[in-house]
Motif scaffolding. Structure first.
Motif, PDB file in Angstrom:
ATOM      1  N   ARG A 318     -36.888  90.119-128.110  1.00 24.02           N
ATOM      2  CA  ARG A 318     -36.248  91.353-127.650  1.00 24.02           C
ATOM      3  C   ARG A 318     -35.109  91.089-126.670  1.00 24.02           C
ATOM      4  N   GLY A 319     -34.898  89.802-126.321  1.00 28.03           N
ATOM      5  CA  GLY A 319     -33.788  89.461-125.448  1.00 28.03           C
ATOM      6  C   GLY A 319     -33.943  89.963-124.032  1.00 28.03           C
ATOM      7  N   VAL A 320     -35.175  89.997-123.532  1.00 26.55           N
ATOM      8  CA  VAL A 320     -35.400  90.469-122.163  1.00 26.55           C
ATOM      9  C   VAL A 320     -34.912  89.412-121.177  1.00 26.55           C
ATOM     10  N   PRO A 321     -33.959  89.742-120.288  1.00 26.55           N
ATOM     11  CA  PRO A 321     -33.476  88.744-119.320  1.00 26.55           C
ATOM     12  C   PRO A 321     -34.555  88.426-118.291  1.00 26.55           C
ATOM     13  N   PRO A 322     -34.693  87.172-117.878  1.00 28.11           N
ATOM     14  CA  PRO A 322     -35.692  86.821-116.863  1.00 28.11           C
ATOM     15  C   PRO A 322     -35.536  87.611-115.575  1.00 28.11           C
ATOM     16  N   SER A 323     -34.305  87.973-115.219  1.00 27.01           N
ATOM     17  CA  SER A 323     -34.078  88.693-113.964  1.00 27.01           C
ATOM     18  C   SER A 323     -34.750  90.063-113.953  1.00 27.01           C
ATOM     19  N   GLU A 324     -35.023  90.631-115.129  1.00 24.77           N
ATOM     20  CA  GLU A 324     -35.679  91.937-115.178  1.00 24.77           C
ATOM     21  C   GLU A 324     -37.142  91.851-114.770  1.00 24.77           C
TER      22      GLU A 324
END
Length: 351
Positions: A318-324
């Protein structure tokens, strides 16, 4: 697919961007379609998919790329296709259409092969000749700057997969003997557990916490675990409270990636799910999405129902950025994740 927070690489031309892509992905792409997404003048995400096989619908990978990029808050993108025109052109056209429907400005669309590139958006013969524009990646200042910044571009994805492959030969035989010793050690430990410790759960957790702490200290001193330490740790990691203890103490540090990569390569195949997932988590936190992906491929090939691997695989897809998800995980009951109020941010997020 990789969330990115790049070192400062100056990209002024299509050739510069082509030189940068392998360092963003971690390997040189082939038979691939790559999307470099931007917010303003900054690259915020890089996504790659295999070119569709001949005769298949090129819209399927394009739709998936579009769904992932739609979560990145990007404003514009460049599409690059690597391979022959008959396979690249349908894939690039499909991705361009999906990006346009998503409201992203397509800055350029390129086909790259055999040391030349062609633009699908430029037909001017003075800058985009029909025979393609040559480029020299080895002579690029972008490549030199990436190497100076410590970035690595492996020859291909197979070379990346080799980094998580099991050790073989005499080393594997020694590890099998160590695994047998670890099993006897665990049986002896459980036999000595007090009657109040139902099924020896607390005893195993205490041994596992000690093994994790020892492994982390050892690797952060720059030392390698012995075969017996790897066998003992990988066996104890099958106990979820031990795995979760290790998970809470894993971030995007190079030492974490090194530790869990080493344990994954040396663990017995039936015990790789936990170290593979911990490596994937550390790589994802560091922005090394390609490394995380190959670690999860190995875990899920052997243990398709392992929940942590499934969870991380979903985040990557899903391309969730680690910063989220800074501050995550905080583990209470085994396998139950809640957000933790504070966590050190990763130093970099590149793939």
């Amino acid at each position: 697919m990789t969330a990115t927070d790049l070192p400062r690489l100056t990209v002024r031309s299509p050739a510069d961007l082509i030189a940068a892509v392998p360092y963003l992905l971690g390997f040189h792409p082939a038979d691939s379609v790559v999307v470099v997404a931007m917010r303003g003048r900054r690259i915020v995400f890089v996504a790659r998919a295999d070119l569709p096989d001949p005769g298949t619908d090129p819209r399927l990978p394009a739709r998936h790329l579009g769904e992932v990029l739609g979560r990145q808050d990007a404003e514009s993108a460049t599409v690059l296709g690597y391979g022959p025109a008959e396979r690249v052109t349908p894939a690039v056209d499909a991705v361009r259409a999906v990006l346009a429907d998503a409201g992203l400005t397509v800055l350029d669309a390129l086909r790259v092969t055999a040391g030349r590139y062609w633009s699908y958006l430029c037909a001017a013969p003075d800058c985009c000749p029909p025979e393609g524009t040559p480029y020299d990646q080895a002579a690029s200042q972008v490549s030199a700057a990436a190497v100076f910044a410590g970035q690595v571009a492996l020859p291909d994805r197979a070379a990346l997969t080799a980094q998580v492959a099991p050790v073989e030969g005499d080393a594997r035989e020694a590890l099998r003997r160590a695994a047998a010793r670890a099993e006897r050690r665990l049986l002896a430990l459980l036999a000595e557990a007090p009657p109040a410790d139902l099924l020896g759960g607390r005893t195993v957790r205490a041994a596992g916490v000690d093994a994790v702490r020892t492994a982390l200290r050892t690797h952060r001193r720059g030392e390698r675990l012995t075969d017996d330490e790897v066998a003992w740790l990988s066996l104890l990691l099958t106990h979820l409270p031990v795995r979760d203890h290790a998970w809470e103490r894993t971030d995007g540090r190079e030492e974490d990636i090194s530790l869990w990569g080493d344990v994954l390569r040396r663990a017995e195949e039936e015990l790789i799910a936990a170290p593979a997932s911990l490596l994937a988590f550390a790589a994802w936190r560091a922005g090394q999405g390609a490394l995380a992906a190959v670690a999860l491929e190995r875990a899920l090939a052997t243990h398709p129902d392992y929940s942590l691997a499934q969870l991380l695989d979903d985040l990557l897809r899903r391309g969730v950025p680690p910063s989220e998800l800074d501050g995550w995980p905080a583990v209470g009951d085994p396998g139950v994740v809640r957000r933790r109020p504070r966590r050190r941010r990763p130093r970099r997020q590149i793939g």
